[in-house]
Design a protein around this motif. Structure first.
Motif, PDB file in Angstrom:
ATOM      1  N   LEU A 142      -3.956   4.170  -1.291  1.00 54.65           N
ATOM      2  CA  LEU A 142      -4.564   5.482  -0.361  1.00 54.65           C
ATOM      3  C   LEU A 142      -4.393   6.677   0.126  1.00 54.65           C
ATOM      4  O   LEU A 142      -3.323   7.147   0.469  1.00 54.65           O
ATOM      5  CB  LEU A 142      -4.052   4.678   1.392  1.00 54.65           C
ATOM      6  N   GLY A 143      -5.772   7.650   0.220  1.00 55.94           N
ATOM      7  CA  GLY A 143      -5.237   8.894  -0.404  1.00 55.94           C
ATOM      8  C   GLY A 143      -5.562   9.505   0.868  1.00 55.94           C
ATOM      9  O   GLY A 143      -6.474   8.926   2.406  1.00 55.94           O
ATOM     10  N   ALA A 144      -4.442  10.526   2.101  1.00 54.11           N
ATOM     11  CA  ALA A 144      -4.709  11.375   3.575  1.00 54.11           C
ATOM     12  C   ALA A 144      -5.274  11.796   3.148  1.00 54.11           C
ATOM     13  O   ALA A 144      -4.969  12.971   3.199  1.00 54.11           O
ATOM     14  CB  ALA A 144      -3.246  10.332   3.637  1.00 54.11           C
ATOM     15  N   VAL A 145      -6.504  12.352   3.867  1.00 56.33           N
ATOM     16  CA  VAL A 145      -6.982  13.027   3.859  1.00 56.33           C
ATOM     17  C   VAL A 145      -7.258  14.029   4.965  1.00 56.33           C
ATOM     18  O   VAL A 145      -7.406  15.113   4.632  1.00 56.33           O
ATOM     19  CB  VAL A 145      -8.604  12.905   3.307  1.00 56.33           C
ATOM     20  N   TRP A 146      -5.760  13.879   5.986  1.00 58.76           N
ATOM     21  CA  TRP A 146      -5.080  14.454   6.727  1.00 58.76           C
ATOM     22  C   TRP A 146      -4.617  15.688   6.465  1.00 58.76           C
ATOM     23  O   TRP A 146      -3.525  16.023   6.582  1.00 58.76           O
ATOM     24  CB  TRP A 146      -4.837  14.448   7.715  1.00 58.76           C
ATOM     25  N   VAL A 161       0.739  -1.089  -0.338  1.00 60.06           N
ATOM     26  CA  VAL A 161       0.118  -0.150  -0.010  1.00 60.06           C
ATOM     27  C   VAL A 161       0.966   1.424  -0.011  1.00 60.06           C
ATOM     28  O   VAL A 161       2.063   0.814   0.512  1.00 60.06           O
ATOM     29  CB  VAL A 161      -0.393  -0.291   1.275  1.00 60.06           C
ATOM     30  N   PHE A 162       0.330   2.138  -0.529  1.00 58.85           N
ATOM     31  CA  PHE A 162       1.606   4.042  -0.578  1.00 58.85           C
ATOM     32  C   PHE A 162       0.178   4.434  -0.150  1.00 58.85           C
ATOM     33  O   PHE A 162      -0.846   4.444  -0.612  1.00 58.85           O
ATOM     34  CB  PHE A 162       2.034   3.992  -1.976  1.00 58.85           C
ATOM     35  N   VAL A 163       0.468   4.766   0.817  1.00 56.79           N
ATOM     36  CA  VAL A 163      -0.296   6.097   1.489  1.00 56.79           C
ATOM     37  C   VAL A 163       0.236   7.588   0.738  1.00 56.79           C
ATOM     38  O   VAL A 163       1.339   8.103   1.774  1.00 56.79           O
ATOM     39  CB  VAL A 163      -0.279   6.065   2.945  1.00 56.79           C
ATOM     40  N   GLY A 164      -0.593   8.185   0.527  1.00 54.22           N
ATOM     41  CA  GLY A 164      -0.189   9.703  -0.232  1.00 54.22           C
ATOM     42  C   GLY A 164      -1.177  10.966   0.009  1.00 54.22           C
ATOM     43  O   GLY A 164      -2.339  10.307   0.226  1.00 54.22           O
ATOM     44  N   ASP A 165      -0.837  11.989  -0.383  1.00 58.18           N
ATOM     45  CA  ASP A 165      -1.709  13.245   0.262  1.00 58.18           C
ATOM     46  C   ASP A 165      -2.343  14.014  -0.795  1.00 58.18           C
ATOM     47  O   ASP A 165      -3.126  15.525  -0.840  1.00 58.18           O
ATOM     48  CB  ASP A 165      -1.238  14.299   1.688  1.00 58.18           C
ATOM     49  N   SER A 166      -1.460  13.435  -2.298  1.00 62.18           N
ATOM     50  CA  SER A 166      -1.921  14.308  -2.980  1.00 62.18           C
ATOM     51  C   SER A 166      -1.730  13.845  -4.855  1.00 62.18           C
ATOM     52  O   SER A 166      -2.190  12.596  -4.321  1.00 62.18           O
ATOM     53  CB  SER A 166      -0.452  15.126  -3.361  1.00 62.18           C
ATOM     54  N   PRO A 167      -3.117  14.257  -5.571  1.00 63.46           N
ATOM     55  CA  PRO A 167      -3.160  13.973  -6.783  1.00 63.46           C
ATOM     56  C   PRO A 167      -2.179  12.702  -7.336  1.00 63.46           C
ATOM     57  O   PRO A 167      -1.984  11.936  -7.959  1.00 63.46           O
ATOM     58  CB  PRO A 167      -3.457  14.677  -7.780  1.00 63.46           C
ATOM     59  N   SER A 168      -0.946  13.284  -7.389  1.00 59.83           N
ATOM     60  CA  SER A 168       0.120  12.783  -8.129  1.00 59.83           C
ATOM     61  C   SER A 168       0.480  11.942  -7.473  1.00 59.83           C
ATOM     62  O   SER A 168       1.358  10.228  -8.195  1.00 59.83           O
ATOM     63  CB  SER A 168       1.427  13.840  -7.826  1.00 59.83           C
ATOM     64  N   ASP A 169       0.781  11.500  -5.933  1.00 61.48           N
ATOM     65  CA  ASP A 169       0.894  10.473  -5.198  1.00 61.48           C
ATOM     66  C   ASP A 169      -0.173   9.301  -5.572  1.00 61.48           C
ATOM     67  O   ASP A 169       0.493   7.937  -5.565  1.00 61.48           O
ATOM     68  CB  ASP A 169       0.637  10.545  -3.718  1.00 61.48           C
ATOM     69  N   MET A 170      -1.305  10.262  -6.052  1.00 55.99           N
ATOM     70  CA  MET A 170      -2.278   8.336  -6.451  1.00 55.99           C
ATOM     71  C   MET A 170      -2.176   8.402  -7.895  1.00 55.99           C
ATOM     72  O   MET A 170      -2.540   6.894  -8.027  1.00 55.99           O
ATOM     73  CB  MET A 170      -3.277   9.337  -6.519  1.00 55.99           C
ATOM     74  N   THR A 171      -1.715   9.038  -8.640  1.00 54.38           N
ATOM     75  CA  THR A 171      -1.677   8.532  -9.914  1.00 54.38           C
ATOM     76  C   THR A 171       0.109   7.713 -10.302  1.00 54.38           C
ATOM     77  O   THR A 171      -0.298   6.519 -10.882  1.00 54.38           O
ATOM     78  CB  THR A 171      -0.836   9.440 -10.754  1.00 54.38           C
ATOM     79  N   ALA A 172       1.316   8.070  -9.572  1.00 56.49           N
ATOM     80  CA  ALA A 172       2.068   7.436  -9.406  1.00 56.49           C
ATOM     81  C   ALA A 172       1.978   5.246  -8.842  1.00 56.49           C
ATOM     82  O   ALA A 172       2.905   5.021  -9.565  1.00 56.49           O
ATOM     83  CB  ALA A 172       3.284   7.558  -8.267  1.00 56.49           C
ATOM     84  N   ALA A 173       1.369   5.784  -7.255  1.00 54.47           N
ATOM     85  CA  ALA A 173       0.515   4.541  -6.882  1.00 54.47           C
ATOM     86  C   ALA A 173      -0.351   3.104  -8.028  1.00 54.47           C
ATOM     87  O   ALA A 173       0.377   2.141  -8.039  1.00 54.47           O
ATOM     88  CB  ALA A 173      -0.050   5.166  -5.270  1.00 54.47           C
ATOM     89  N   ARG A 174      -0.580   3.919  -8.505  1.00 53.64           N
ATOM     90  CA  ARG A 174      -2.087   3.174  -9.590  1.00 53.64           C
ATOM     91  C   ARG A 174      -0.916   2.740 -10.740  1.00 53.64           C
ATOM     92  O   ARG A 174      -0.709   1.304 -11.513  1.00 53.64           O
ATOM     93  CB  ARG A 174      -3.217   3.569 -10.374  1.00 53.64           C
ATOM     94  N   ALA A 175       0.063   3.735 -11.489  1.00 52.33           N
ATOM     95  CA  ALA A 175       0.806   3.026 -12.485  1.00 52.33           C
ATOM     96  C   ALA A 175       1.654   2.309 -11.562  1.00 52.33           C
ATOM     97  O   ALA A 175       2.106   0.934 -12.885  1.00 52.33           O
ATOM     98  CB  ALA A 175       1.621   4.519 -12.819  1.00 52.33           C
ATOM     99  N   ALA A 176       2.138   1.860 -10.831  1.00 51.87           N
ATOM    100  CA  ALA A 176       3.371   0.926  -9.873  1.00 51.87           C
ATOM    101  C   ALA A 176       2.243   0.128  -9.337  1.00 51.87           C
ATOM    102  O   ALA A 176       2.983  -1.416  -9.411  1.00 51.87           O
ATOM    103  CB  ALA A 176       3.924   1.412  -8.964  1.00 51.87           C
ATOM    104  N   GLY A 177       0.571  -0.119  -9.617  1.00 49.48           N
ATOM    105  CA  GLY A 177       0.815  -1.245  -9.394  1.00 49.48           C
ATOM    106  C   GLY A 177       0.677  -1.800  -8.104  1.00 49.48           C
ATOM    107  O   GLY A 177       0.001  -2.605  -7.731  1.00 49.48           O
TER     108      GLY A 177
END
Length: 219
Positions: free
Chosen positions: A178-182, A158-174
């Motif tokens: 997980l989005g940190a809303v704080w 799992v990868f926990v990030g707080d930005s759209p670029s974090d989510m894009t990177a995680a999806r691309a890496a397979g």
């Protein structure tokens, strides 16, 4: 048969580190040094933390933001102590205690990470990938490098990030995104970028993160 190793990877700023006030203060200090007029954190645009720092500095009439950052950023940043969010250390300890690999993938420079990370937090991260180790997010390269160094497969991570670029990177890496809303970006932006799940608070960091992993038959 031993179950395959699992990993929890994290962004630093806005996820593990409560650095928002320090970054805003640093932007104001750099703008002050570059323009010769007093700039306060309250003078920054409301979305300053969601913009590239050079873009924010340009809005503050800094003529050469890249030069200004090279000259003044680290000195200004080091003036404000940065701590981890509440529950982060205990959550990482719990993950490590059950054998989960932990690491961070950050846009920070390696020299800055050495003094930016509190020692207690640094000791709980098995690997820290910086922008000089691999192309920065949203490219997935940093996440893939972390997985390689930890010897963990994407489907067990799992990868926990707080930005759209974090989510894009995680999806691309397979890996599970997980989005940190704080953090610094609103939930809607994280969902739009492909977050698999949203986490409500820093106390979400811990073994419960792994329930978001897909069920895999290890027999």
């Amino acid at each position: 048969m031993t179950a395959p190793r699992q990993a929890a990877l994290f962004d630093l700023d806005g996820v593990l580190l409560d650095s928002a006030a320090a970054v805003r203060a640093t932007l104001a200090a750099v703008a002050t040094c570059a323009t010769g007029r007093r700039v306060r954190p309250g003078d920054l645009p409301p979305d300053a933390l969601r913009r590239p720092r050079c873009e924010v500095l340009a809005l503050l009439d800094v003529a050469d933001p890249d030069y200004a950052c090279d000259r003044w950023w680290d000195g200004a940043m080091s003036a404000t102590p940065i701590e981890s969010f509440p529950c982060v250390l205990s959550g990482l300890l719990a993950l490590r205690a059950q054998g989960t690999a932990t690491g961070a993938v950050t846009l920070q420079d390696p020299d800055r990470v050495r003094w930016l990370l509190p020692q207690a937090l640094s000791e709980l991260l098995e690997v820290v990938i910086t922008r000089q180790d691999a192309p920065p997010k949203p490219a997935p390269d940093g996440l893939r490098l972390a997985l390689s160094r930890l010897d963990v497969t994407p489907e067990r991570t799992v990868f926990v990030g707080d930005s759209p670029s974090d989510m894009t990177a995680a999806r691309a890496a397979g890996v599970v995104a997980l989005g940190a809303v704080w953090g610094w970006h609103p939930p809607a932006a994280l969902r739009a970028a492909g977050a698999d799940h949203l986490l409500p608070e820093p106390a979400s960091i811990g073994p419960s993160l792994l329930r978001h992993l897909p069920l895999i038959d290890s027999a």
